[in-house]
Design a protein around this motif. Structure first.
Motif: not given
Ligand SMILES: [Zn+2]
Length: 318
Positions: A126, A143-144, A175-176, A203
């Motif tokens: 991501h 991240d990331n 994603e988060e 990730d």
């Molecule tokens: Zn992540």
């Protein structure tokens, strides 16, 4: 327990060595690991750029995320990837409860397989992160940005290298906020879902401290010997685990990143990532705290995993 359907479609090859092609006259293929190493200065600089303040933490739906998307899309093209569908960018939106609709965009590119073009390995990472909170930018270098730049790095290193499977490279958004991009990919797959034999998800692959985890073999035991073989050759300590529900829930990363969406759809996954560190989800997850050599060794390992999976996964009955 749910048994992943695609597992029925392949077995692990008894040997990893390929037969020599007829004639033996073909020039040696480019060594992708050497290509990756030769590219390391560019890769590390891309990590710096994608986690710089002007990306504003790449919060989904923000101008910073749009900048990040454009940054990655240009590199998808340069790496020789082909669009899947209309183009590289796949916009999507979702609503949650009373909140209004939100919008994101995945980036998807592919390189067709030489032998098994109808069999797909999805390599994902991501690109979104936490954005800006209380005036502080969450740069998310580990991240990331590390995984998103890693995708591009692997795609470049593999240029001109024949692979058996088609490889789809997917930089997921959102994603988060609940693996939204990966869930969209699985719900509206740009390639047939039953053609996907494996997801390799990166990730947080920069801050290894010399240790990288590979999760997924607990759910798909056929992956274990392949990963263990890579571990004997990897330039860091590649450990299998963090995928069993038997221990504490905190230690089971099965649903902790985008591979969780593939797992829910019955698709085997390998998740590559580091242990949590003090800068995890803090505004101090900055490029300056990444050790470039550690990051490159993680990408070398990810490339080794992809190459090993491409060789070892064998469709049957075709
Ligand atoms: Zn992540």
């Amino acid at each position: 327990m749910h048994i992943p359907l695609p597992l029925r479609a392949f077995v692990v090859a008894s040997t990893l060595g390929a037969c020599a092609p007829d004639g033996d006259a073909a020039p040696p293929a480019t060594d992708p690991l050497a290509a990756l190493s030769a590219d390391s200065a560019v890769i590390v600089d891309e990590l710096r750029l994608l986690s710089a303040d002007d990306m504003e933490g790449r919060g989904t739906g923000t101008p910073g995320a749009a900048l990040a998307l454009a940054f990655l899309e240009a590199r998808f093209g340069e790496a020789g990837l082909e669009p899947v569908g209309e183009g590289f960018t796949h916009p999507f939106s979702w609503s949650r409860g009373a909140a209004g609709p939100r919008a994101g965009a995945n980036l998807v590119g592919q390189r067709p397989g030489a032998e098994r073009p109808g069999r797909v390995i999805v390599v994902s990472g991501h690109y979104d992160h936490e954005g800006v909170r209380n005036g502080e930018i969450f740069n998310g270098a580990d991240d990331n940005a590390s995984g998103a730049v890693g995708l591009v790095a692997l795609a470049r290193a593999l240029r001109g290298v024949p692979l058996r499977h088609t490889v789809v490279f997917a930089a997921f958004d959102a994603e988060e906020v609940g693996l939204r991009g990966a869930r969209e990919f699985v719900a509206q797959p740009p390639v047939p879902l039953d053609s996907i034999v494996l997801n390799i998800n990166m990730d947080m692959v920069a801050r290894t401290g010399g240790i990288l985890w590979a999760a997924g073999a607990h759910h798909t035991p056929a992956l274990r010997p392949i990963l263990e073989s890579v571990a004997t050759r990897a330039p860091l300590d590649l450990r299998l685990g963090h995928d069993s529900p038997a221990g504490s829930p905190r230690d089971d990363w099965t649903s902790q990143s985008d591979h969780g969406a593939f797992h829910e759809a019955g698709i085997p996954f390998v998740y590559l990532g580091v242990d949590d560190h003090p800068d995890y989800h803090r505004p101090t997850d900055d490029f300056e705290r990444v050790v470039p050599g550690e990051y490159m060794n993680a990408l070398r390992t990810a490339l080794m995993v992809l190459l090993a999976m491409d060789q070892a996964l064998q469709p049957t009955g075709s």
